[in-house]
Write a protein that holds these residues in place. Structure first.
Motif, PDB file in Angstrom:
ATOM      1  N   ARG A 159      -4.284   6.562   3.905  1.00 24.93           N
ATOM      2  CA  ARG A 159      -5.125   5.965   2.929  1.00 24.93           C
ATOM      3  C   ARG A 159      -4.770   4.396   2.683  1.00 24.93           C
ATOM      4  O   ARG A 159      -5.459   3.628   2.279  1.00 24.93           O
ATOM      5  N   ALA A 160      -3.355   4.224   2.580  1.00 22.99           N
ATOM      6  CA  ALA A 160      -2.905   2.737   2.631  1.00 22.99           C
ATOM      7  C   ALA A 160      -3.374   1.779   3.770  1.00 22.99           C
ATOM      8  O   ALA A 160      -3.340   0.627   3.451  1.00 22.99           O
ATOM      9  N   GLY A 212      -1.178  15.255  -2.709  1.00 20.92           N
ATOM     10  CA  GLY A 212      -2.711  15.126  -2.274  1.00 20.92           C
ATOM     11  C   GLY A 212      -2.824  13.921  -1.345  1.00 20.92           C
ATOM     12  O   GLY A 212      -4.216  13.759  -0.975  1.00 20.92           O
ATOM     13  N   ARG A 213      -1.980  13.292  -1.010  1.00 17.28           N
ATOM     14  CA  ARG A 213      -2.179  12.336   0.039  1.00 17.28           C
ATOM     15  C   ARG A 213      -1.638  12.826   1.545  1.00 17.28           C
ATOM     16  O   ARG A 213      -0.458  13.379   1.634  1.00 17.28           O
ATOM     17  N   ILE A 214      -2.422  12.357   2.500  1.00 18.57           N
ATOM     18  CA  ILE A 214      -1.671  12.650   3.858  1.00 18.57           C
ATOM     19  C   ILE A 214      -1.041  11.820   4.465  1.00 18.57           C
ATOM     20  O   ILE A 214      -1.302  10.336   4.434  1.00 18.57           O
ATOM     21  N   LEU A 215       0.152  11.959   4.915  1.00 18.16           N
ATOM     22  CA  LEU A 215       1.140  10.950   5.404  1.00 18.16           C
ATOM     23  C   LEU A 215       1.342  11.283   7.065  1.00 18.16           C
ATOM     24  O   LEU A 215       1.666  12.568   7.221  1.00 18.16           O
ATOM     25  N   VAL A 216       1.356  10.408   7.778  1.00 17.15           N
ATOM     26  CA  VAL A 216       1.575  10.730   9.073  1.00 17.15           C
ATOM     27  C   VAL A 216       2.885   9.959   9.697  1.00 17.15           C
ATOM     28  O   VAL A 216       3.136   8.953   9.159  1.00 17.15           O
ATOM     29  N   PRO A 217       3.471  10.293  10.741  1.00 20.72           N
ATOM     30  CA  PRO A 217       4.613   9.618  11.579  1.00 20.72           C
ATOM     31  C   PRO A 217       4.033   8.153  11.964  1.00 20.72           C
ATOM     32  O   PRO A 217       3.091   8.105  12.456  1.00 20.72           O
ATOM     33  N   ILE A 218       4.784   7.124  11.589  1.00 17.60           N
ATOM     34  CA  ILE A 218       3.998   6.012  11.656  1.00 17.60           C
ATOM     35  C   ILE A 218       4.102   5.670  13.457  1.00 17.60           C
ATOM     36  O   ILE A 218       3.134   4.863  13.760  1.00 17.60           O
ATOM     37  N   ARG A 219       4.738   6.245  14.079  1.00 13.75           N
ATOM     38  CA  ARG A 219       4.728   6.244  15.499  1.00 13.75           C
ATOM     39  C   ARG A 219       3.268   6.683  16.232  1.00 13.75           C
ATOM     40  O   ARG A 219       2.790   5.997  16.850  1.00 13.75           O
ATOM     41  N   PHE A 220       2.760   7.754  15.585  1.00 14.61           N
ATOM     42  CA  PHE A 220       1.524   8.226  15.764  1.00 14.61           C
ATOM     43  C   PHE A 220       0.343   7.516  15.455  1.00 14.61           C
ATOM     44  O   PHE A 220      -0.435   7.028  16.100  1.00 14.61           O
TER      45      PHE A 220
END
Length: 303
Positions: free
Chosen positions: A64-65, A119-127
């Motif tokens: 979201r950021a 409630g926020r989705i966080l993903v690996p930065i490399r992805f």
């Protein structure tokens, strides 16, 4: 004059002017005292209710950021699937705790599953970097994440504009690059401080218990060197700085001889600023911090 300026700098750095401003000594080591990681997207600090997470040396960024990069974002609370779409119509669907994501409807595997934090989705930065085509950089000195779209470029002219506040905000929004092995970050030290020469934005030193001397040149922030000084242990230095560096006489400090200004965080979500006016009177300012860049305040008289 140099002794006055360096004395003021040291006093502020050690918190003598402000009881809420922490000293250079390492603080509490608990997980709660680890400083939140800030995100800078296309040169702007992002206000977040959920910060990036570091887990087993892997960095997770809230999708979201990245909305400030021109992405649209939606979340389906029933399926708990987050959808991100760029301006070209390409989209990405990600589910928390799943290693399978979908790019334009095609399944792609993630090495590490996305995470759910408040409630926020966080993903690996490399992805994020590989699947959405952004340039991503992690700065180890301040623990900041820089995410830029392909067409973003920094305009060096902004550092020399009349609006010094905007120029200094732009300066600290650049990743600090080094060509030397940096000093280890102090565990638990949360508060940040920046010192600029009066009237300038192209050079500063950053203090989080360790002094990092920075010059902005050709659109890049380059660390000249670092210094750690604490009364009870030997001084340490890295880069083009000596452990015996004098804040009175070292050439690095020459630019700060005339009316330096200091911007710093307090531990109550406010930022302070300090300088000496033309009559050598101490001036202190304070403001609420809603986003990290609020640490740089507007000062009178082109300071």
């Amino acid at each position: 004059m140099k002794k006055v300026i360096s004395g003021l700098i040291l006093a502020l750095s050690l918190g003598l002017f402000n009881n809420s401003h922490a000293s250079a000594e390492p603080l509490v080591k608990s997980k709660e005292d680890v400083r939140p990681i800030e995100v800078v997207a296309n040169g702007e600090f992002i206000k977040m209710d959920v910060h990036p997470l570091m887990d087993n040396n892997l960095l997770f960024v809230p999708i979201r950021a990245l909305a400030s990069l021109g992405l649209s974002y939606s979340f389906n609370p029933t399926t708990r699937v987050a959808t991100v779409q760029n301006k070209d119509g390409e989209y990405l669907k990600i589910s928390a705790n799943s290693k399978t994501a979908y790019k334009n409807g095609k399944a792609i595997k993630m090495d590490i599953p996305a995470q759910n934090s408040n409630g926020r989705i966080l993903v690996p930065i490399r992805f994020v970097s590989e699947s959405l085509g952004y340039n991503v950089q992690f700065e180890s000195i301040r623990k900041f994440v820089f995410v830029n779209s392909k067409d973003y470029s920094f305009d060096s002219k902004i550092l020399y504009q009349d609006d010094l506040q905007a120029a200094r905000k732009a300066a600290i929004a650049l990743p600090i690059n080094t060509d030397f092995k940096t000093l280890s970050t102090l565990n638990g030290y949360r508060l940040h401080e920046y010192t600029f020469p009066s009237g300038r934005a192209d050079i500063y030193f950053f203090n989080d218990g360790i002094y990092t001397f920075v010059q902005v040149k050709d659109g890049k922030a380059i660390a000249i060197g670092q210094l750690y000084r604490e009364r009870r242990v030997p001084s340490q230095a890295a880069g083009n700085v000596s452990p015996e560096m004098s804040l009175d006489t070292d050439p690095i400090m020459e630019a700060y001889d005339h009316r330096s200004v200091i911007f710093f965080e307090n531990n109550d979500s406010t930022a302070g600023a300090g300088y000496q006016d033309d009559k050598n009177k101490r001036v202190d300012l304070k403001t609420k911090m809603n986003v990290y860049s609020d640490i740089i305040q507007k000062l009178p008289d082109h300071r």
